[in-house]
Design a protein around this motif. Structure first.
Motif, mmCIF file in Angstrom:
data_model
loop_
_atom_site.group_PDB
_atom_site.id
_atom_site.type_symbol
_atom_site.label_atom_id
_atom_site.label_comp_id
_atom_site.label_asym_id
_atom_site.label_seq_id
_atom_site.Cartn_x
_atom_site.Cartn_y
_atom_site.Cartn_z
ATOM 1 N N GLN A 1 0.804 -1.214 0.000
ATOM 2 C CA GLN A 1 0.000 0.000 0.000
ATOM 3 C C GLN A 1 0.843 1.273 0.000
ATOM 4 O O GLN A 1 0.378 2.329 -0.437
ATOM 5 C CB GLN A 1 -0.913 0.016 1.240
ATOM 6 C CG GLN A 1 -1.792 -1.201 1.400
ATOM 7 C CD GLN A 1 -2.989 -1.181 0.468
ATOM 8 O OE1 GLN A 1 -3.259 -0.183 -0.195
ATOM 9 N NE2 GLN A 1 -3.717 -2.277 0.417
ATOM 10 N N HIS A 2 2.068 1.179 0.511
ATOM 11 C CA HIS A 2 2.901 2.378 0.668
ATOM 12 C C HIS A 2 4.337 1.956 0.884
ATOM 13 O O HIS A 2 4.603 0.937 1.516
ATOM 14 C CB HIS A 2 2.412 3.182 1.891
ATOM 15 C CG HIS A 2 3.209 4.421 2.162
ATOM 16 N ND1 HIS A 2 2.763 5.682 1.851
ATOM 17 C CD2 HIS A 2 4.432 4.607 2.736
ATOM 18 C CE1 HIS A 2 3.664 6.579 2.202
ATOM 19 N NE2 HIS A 2 4.689 5.952 2.747
ATOM 20 N N THR B 1 -0.239 7.314 1.699
ATOM 21 C CA THR B 1 -0.880 7.339 0.387
ATOM 22 C C THR B 1 -2.377 7.058 0.440
ATOM 23 O O THR B 1 -3.062 7.210 -0.570
ATOM 24 C CB THR B 1 -0.210 6.296 -0.528
ATOM 25 O OG1 THR B 1 -0.162 5.034 0.147
ATOM 26 C CG2 THR B 1 1.202 6.725 -0.881
ATOM 27 N N SER B 2 -2.895 6.641 1.573
ATOM 28 C CA SER B 2 -4.324 6.338 1.681
ATOM 29 C C SER B 2 -4.761 6.420 3.136
ATOM 30 O O SER B 2 -3.922 6.488 4.052
ATOM 31 C CB SER B 2 -4.612 4.927 1.152
ATOM 32 O OG SER B 2 -4.035 3.944 2.001
ATOM 33 N N VAL B 3 -6.070 6.416 3.334
ATOM 34 C CA VAL B 3 -6.614 6.408 4.692
ATOM 35 C C VAL B 3 -6.159 5.159 5.439
ATOM 36 O O VAL B 3 -5.801 5.221 6.619
ATOM 37 C CB VAL B 3 -8.154 6.490 4.657
ATOM 38 C CG1 VAL B 3 -8.743 6.213 6.040
ATOM 39 C CG2 VAL B 3 -8.603 7.856 4.162
ATOM 40 N N ARG B 4 -6.144 4.017 4.753
ATOM 41 C CA ARG B 4 -5.746 2.775 5.409
ATOM 42 C C ARG B 4 -4.300 2.844 5.892
ATOM 43 O O ARG B 4 -3.991 2.423 7.019
ATOM 44 C CB ARG B 4 -5.917 1.601 4.436
ATOM 45 C CG ARG B 4 -5.521 0.246 5.023
ATOM 46 C CD ARG B 4 -6.274 -0.067 6.290
ATOM 47 N NE ARG B 4 -5.961 -1.397 6.799
ATOM 48 C CZ ARG B 4 -6.158 -1.787 8.045
ATOM 49 N NH1 ARG B 4 -6.669 -0.926 8.928
ATOM 50 N NH2 ARG B 4 -5.878 -3.011 8.409
ATOM 51 N N VAL C 1 -4.259 15.713 -4.766
ATOM 52 C CA VAL C 1 -5.572 15.220 -5.181
ATOM 53 C C VAL C 1 -6.553 16.376 -5.213
ATOM 54 O O VAL C 1 -6.290 17.453 -4.670
ATOM 55 C CB VAL C 1 -6.092 14.126 -4.214
ATOM 56 C CG1 VAL C 1 -5.161 12.937 -4.209
ATOM 57 C CG2 VAL C 1 -6.243 14.680 -2.803
ATOM 58 N N ALA D 1 -11.891 14.254 -0.411
ATOM 59 C CA ALA D 1 -10.580 13.990 0.188
ATOM 60 C C ALA D 1 -10.693 13.955 1.699
ATOM 61 O O ALA D 1 -11.539 14.621 2.293
ATOM 62 C CB ALA D 1 -9.562 15.056 -0.241
ATOM 63 N N VAL E 1 -5.609 12.841 1.414
ATOM 64 C CA VAL E 1 -5.595 11.698 0.495
ATOM 65 C C VAL E 1 -6.977 11.580 -0.117
ATOM 66 O O VAL E 1 -7.962 12.100 0.419
ATOM 67 C CB VAL E 1 -5.232 10.386 1.217
ATOM 68 C CG1 VAL E 1 -3.829 10.444 1.771
ATOM 69 C CG2 VAL E 1 -6.236 10.080 2.341
ATOM 70 N N ALA E 2 -7.062 10.915 -1.243
ATOM 71 C CA ALA E 2 -8.356 10.739 -1.898
ATOM 72 C C ALA E 2 -9.314 10.036 -0.973
ATOM 73 O O ALA E 2 -8.954 9.100 -0.262
ATOM 74 C CB ALA E 2 -8.165 9.958 -3.195
ATOM 75 N N GLY E 3 -10.546 10.498 -0.979
ATOM 76 C CA GLY E 3 -11.522 9.905 -0.095
ATOM 77 C C GLY E 3 -12.903 10.253 -0.504
ATOM 78 O O GLY E 3 -13.879 10.022 0.155
#
Length: 383
Positions: A216-217, A229-232, A266, A270, A381-383
Motif C-alpha cells: 500500500q505504501h 498514500t491512503s486512509v488505510r 488530489v 478527500a 488523500v483521496a476519499g
C-alpha cells in the motif's frame, strides 16, 4: 558481504486459500539498508520473507539478490539468513556450536568454525556464553544467539520475522540498540517484518506497508507518518485525525472549515489527515462564544505575547500566523500513555480532534482548550 534485494511483481497464492497471500508486490531494498515491512496479522508479511528466503516459490514475479534472479536457487545457497519470532536453536548443541553450525555445514573444521562463532557471540554481546546450554538462556539471550547464528552464515541479506515481539519492552529496546551496532559493524541488507510501527521507525531506513497482500505504501520514515498514500495507510501508521471533506484549489473544506493544503496532490472528495502529535494545545483564556474554524482577517487568535493563556506543561506553542487553523473545544477524554497524554477534544458537533501532550499539567475532562494545526502539517488523500 551485502547485496541489494528486489521483489519484482511477486505474487503467491496458497492452494485452497480464498485470497492471494501476496499480490504483485514490487519492492527494492538498497544494499546495506534496512526496510521494515509493516502490516496487521494476515497481511502477507511472513509470506514475503519466505519467498525471499526460498522457503516458498512465487506464482509470478521475480526475487533478485544483487540483481540476480534466484528462482530455482536452493534456500541454503541464496546468501540469505533468517531469524524467526522463536529462536529455533538446536537444543542438543551448545551455544557456541549453534553459532558454528553453518560453518560446519560448509565443511570448515570444528576449531575454525568455533573460533569464528566466538567472534559472532562477542559481536552480539554474549562473550563467555559459548559453553552454555540453550535451556540456560533467557529469551533475549536466545534471540541474540539466533542473530549470531544467522550472521555467522555470512548472508548478503538478513531477514527478521518479528524476532523481538515476544520480548518485554526493555529487552526489545536492547535488541534494537544491538541491531544498530550490527548495522555499523557488519552492514547487512535487512528486511524486517513487524506489526509495530514504533519498532519499524526505530530500526529501519524505510517502511513498506502491506495490507491484504498488497503493498500500500513505501517510503522513508517521515513519508510513512506525514504523507501516507491512503486512509488505510494513515490508520496503520497510527493517525487519529481523519476528517472527510472536499479539496479544491489547495484548500480542504469540511466540518472544520477551510484549511489550506497547498501541496495536495488530489482534488475532489478527500480526507484531511493531521497527526495528533502536531496538534498544539493551550488552555482557553475564557469560554469562546463561537467556533472559529480558521483564523484570518477579522478572526484573531491568541495574543502574540500569549497573555492570559497557560501553555500545557513544557509544550512550546508559537503564536500562529493568520493562515493556521484554530479551534476552541472541550476535552471529552484524557488517556495517559506513558509520559504523554492523549486528548480527545470536541471542536464541532460532529468532529473530534485528537492531540498528544505531556502528561504533566495536561488539561482535565471538561476543560476548555484552544487547538492549533501548524501550517504545513496537514495532509490529504483521496476519499
Amino acid at each position: 558481504m551485502t547485496a541489494s534485494l528486489t521483489l519484482d511483481a511477486v505474487s503467491k497464492r496458497f492452494r485452497g486459500a480464498p485470497t492471494t497471500a501476496v499480490s504483485d508486490v514490487t519492492l527494492h531494498v538498497a544494499a546495506g539498508s534496512c526496510t521494515a515491512v509493516l502490516g496487521p496479522s494476515g497481511s502477507g508479511k511472513s509470506t514475503l520473507l519466505r519467498l525471499v528466503a526460498g522457503l516458498e516459490a512465487p506464482d509470478a514475479g521475480r526475487v533478485l539478490i544483487d540483481g540476480h534472479d534466484v528462482a530455482g536457487v536452493a534456500a541454503e545457497r541464496r546468501g540469505v539468513g533468517m531469524v524467526f519470532q522463536k529462536s529455533l536453536l538446536f537444543p542438543h548443541l551448545s551455544v557456541l556450536d549453534n553459532v558454528a553450525f553453518s560453518a560446519r555445514v560448509r565443511g570448515e573444521s570444528r576449531r575454525t568454525a568455533r573460533s569464528r562463532a566466538a567472534e559472532f557471540l562477542e559481536m552480539v554481546q554474549l562473550r563467555g556464553f559459548g559453553t552454555r546450554r540453550v535451556d540456560e538462556l533467557s529469551g533475549g539471550q536466545e534471540q541474540r544467539v539466533a542473530i549470531a547464528r544467522a550472521l555467522a552464515a555470512e548472508p548478503a541479506v538478513l531477514l527478521l520475522d518479528e524476532p523481538f515481539s515476544a520480548l518485554d519492552p526493555a529487552l526489545r529496546a536492547d535488541m534494537h540498540a544491538l541491531l544498530d551496532e550490527l548495522r555499523l559493524t557488519v552492514g547487512p541488507t535487512i528486511l524486517l517484518v513487524t506489526h509495530d510501527r514504533d519498532e519499524a521507525s526505530r530500526v529501519a531506513d524505510r517502511i513498506a506497508v502491506l495490507d491484504g497482500g498488497v503493498l500500500q505504501h513505501e517510503s522513508d520514515i517521515a513519508g510513512a507518518y506525514r504523507a501516507p498514500t491512503s486512509v488505510r495507510v494513515a490508520e496503520l501508521m497510527g493517525a487519529r485525525n481523519l476528517v472527510p471533506g472536499v479539496i479544491a484549489g489547495g484548500v480542504h473544506t469540511s466540518a472544520l472549515g477551510e484549511i489550506p493544503v497547498p501541496d495536495a496532490a488530489v482534488s475532489g472528495p478527500a480526507v484531511l489527515i493531521v497527526r495528533q502529535e502536531d496538534v498544539q494545545v493551550r488552555r482557553s483564556a475564557e469560554a469562546p462564544t463561537s467556533q472559529h474554524p480558521l483564523a484570518g482577517p477579522g478572526r484573531p487568535g491568541p495574543r502574540a505575547d500569549g497573555a492570559g493563556r497557560a501553555p500545557l506543561a513544557v509544550e512550546t506553542v508559537t503564536p500562529a500566523p493568520a493562515q493556521e487553523a484554530r479551534w476552541s473545544g472541550t476535552v471529552e477524554s484524557a488517556r495517559a500513555s506513558g509520559a504523554r497524554m492523549d486528548l480527545t477534544v470536541r471542536v464541532t458537533p460532529t468532529v473530534l480532534l485528537h492531540a498528544e501532550v505531556t502528561a504533566a499539567g495536561a488539561p482535565r475532562l471538561g476543560e476548555r482548550v484552544d487547538l492549533t494545526i501548524p501550517t504545513g502539517t496537514a495532509h490529504v488523500v483521496a476519499g
